[in-house]
Scaffold this active site. Structure first.
Site, short mmCIF file in Angstrom:
data_model
loop_
_atom_site.label_atom_id
_atom_site.label_comp_id
_atom_site.label_asym_id
_atom_site.label_seq_id
_atom_site.Cartn_x
_atom_site.Cartn_y
_atom_site.Cartn_z
NE ARG A 41 34.75 41.83 44.22
CZ ARG A 41 35.89 42.50 44.44
NH1 ARG A 41 35.88 43.70 45.02
NH2 ARG A 41 37.05 41.98 44.07
CB SER A 113 33.89 35.68 36.63
OG SER A 113 33.38 36.49 37.64
CE LYS A 142 38.91 39.63 40.13
NZ LYS A 142 38.97 38.83 41.35
C1 LIG Z 1 29.14 40.94 37.77
C2 LIG Z 1 30.47 40.45 38.20
N1 LIG Z 1 31.34 40.04 37.27
C3 LIG Z 1 32.56 39.59 37.64
C4 LIG Z 1 32.90 39.55 38.98
C5 LIG Z 1 34.25 39.02 39.41
O1 LIG Z 1 34.11 37.78 40.11
P1 LIG Z 1 35.42 36.96 40.55
O2 LIG Z 1 36.21 36.69 39.32
O3 LIG Z 1 35.00 35.81 41.35
O4 LIG Z 1 36.22 37.98 41.44
P2 LIG Z 1 35.79 38.60 42.85
O5 LIG Z 1 34.73 39.63 42.62
O6 LIG Z 1 35.28 37.50 43.72
O7 LIG Z 1 37.05 39.21 43.39
C6 LIG Z 1 31.96 39.98 39.91
N2 LIG Z 1 32.22 39.98 41.24
N3 LIG Z 1 30.75 40.41 39.51
C1 LIG Z 2 35.14 42.85 40.85
C2 LIG Z 2 35.81 42.92 39.54
N1 LIG Z 2 35.88 41.84 38.71
C3 LIG Z 2 36.54 42.10 37.59
C4 LIG Z 2 36.79 41.12 36.52
O1 LIG Z 2 37.50 41.44 35.57
O2 LIG Z 2 36.23 40.02 36.65
S1 LIG Z 2 37.11 43.69 37.51
C5 LIG Z 2 36.44 44.03 39.02
C6 LIG Z 2 36.53 45.37 39.66
C7 LIG Z 2 35.53 46.34 39.09
O3 LIG Z 2 35.64 47.53 39.78
P1 LIG Z 2 35.66 48.97 39.06
O4 LIG Z 2 34.31 49.20 38.52
O5 LIG Z 2 36.00 49.89 40.19
O6 LIG Z 2 36.73 48.92 38.01
#
Ligand SMILES: Cc1ncc(COP(=O)(O)OP(=O)(O)O)c(N)n1
Ligand SMILES: Cc1nc(C(=O)O)sc1CCOP(=O)(O)O
Ligand SMILES: [Mg+2]
Length: 216
Positions: A41, A113, A142
């Protein structure tokens, strides 16, 4: 590959902006500690683009291959296809699930998601292989994360009979990981808990232990 539910147990997500040291070193340590799947990512401030992004993706994919860990690409379907990645993860703001399924083919892993029952139903029928649900806990990783909802949606989807693999995401650590699995998730996905740890190896190990404690 083992079955998907098993592979999703400890899901490590990372790009260069998340790393305090060389991304390849972080990933190698995380795999040594027991992560079961990896998502590239490359997003946020100072994220690599173009050839630099491609080269890092290839390097991390080759580490995953060496250790037989699925390599998933976040958002960038073009890159995933070019690299022959094992799958992609998309959100509600990305390309529609059915379009992505068509593009990557039936043999690749497609993670989506979801934040509501309706999104879950649509994603399931459009070809999702697993759901990512979050943020479970507060996260600063995020910027555009939705409001925190704990494990509520995971529990609701299980009560409604959804059997698709699910991973929780957002603010998950070794201390709170077990609660996510107890709620019905197959695994936990983390960025900071491993990438910012003094020892990504020990952090991954602790997460895995705590996830496995819940089973059986
Ligand atoms: C395993 C997993 N779950 C949720 C996310 C979040 O995806 P998304 O809502 O498209 O947000 P971004 O990661 O693209 O900012 C994820 N990446 N992985
Ligand atoms: C990539 C991402 N997606 C989210 C969601 O809610 O869909 S939260 C998130 C960030 C996760 O990072 P951390 O483990 O540092 O909290
Ligand atoms: Mg996305």
């Amino acid at each position: 590959m083992k079955n998907l539910s098993e592979a999703l147990k400890v899901y490590f997500i990372m790009g260069s902006p998340n790393c305090l040291k060389e991304p390849a070193d972080v990933l190698n340590e995380a795999i040594a500690g027991g992560v079961t799947i990896f998502q590239f990512r490359e997003k946020g401030k100072n994220a690599l683009t173009g050839a630099e992004k491609y080269d890092l993706a290839r390097q991390l994919q080759s580490i995953c291959r060496e250790h037989q860990i699925p390599f998933i690409v976040n958002d960038d379907i073009e890159l995933a296809i070019e690299l022959g990645a094992d799958g992609v993860h998309i959100g509600q703001e990305d390309e529609p699930v059915n379009v992505v399924r068509e593009r990557i083919g039936d043999n690749k892993i497609l993670g989506v998601s979801v934040h509501t029952i309706e999104e879950a139903e649509t994603a399931l029928h459009a070809g999702a292989d697993y759901f990512g649900i979050g943020p479970i806990y507060p996260t600063s990783t995020k910027d555009d994360a939705k409001p925190v909802r704990g494990t509520e949606l995971i529990e609701i989807l299980r009560e409604q009979g959804f059997t698709i693999p699910i991973v929780g995401i957002g603010g998950i650590t070794s201390e709170n990981a077990a609660a996510v699995v107890k709620a019905g998730a197959d695994g936990v996905s983390v960025i900071t808990a491993i990438s910012h740890a003094d020892s990504p190896l020990e952090a991954a190990k602790a997460l895995k232990n705590n996830v496995e404690t819940v089973e059986g």
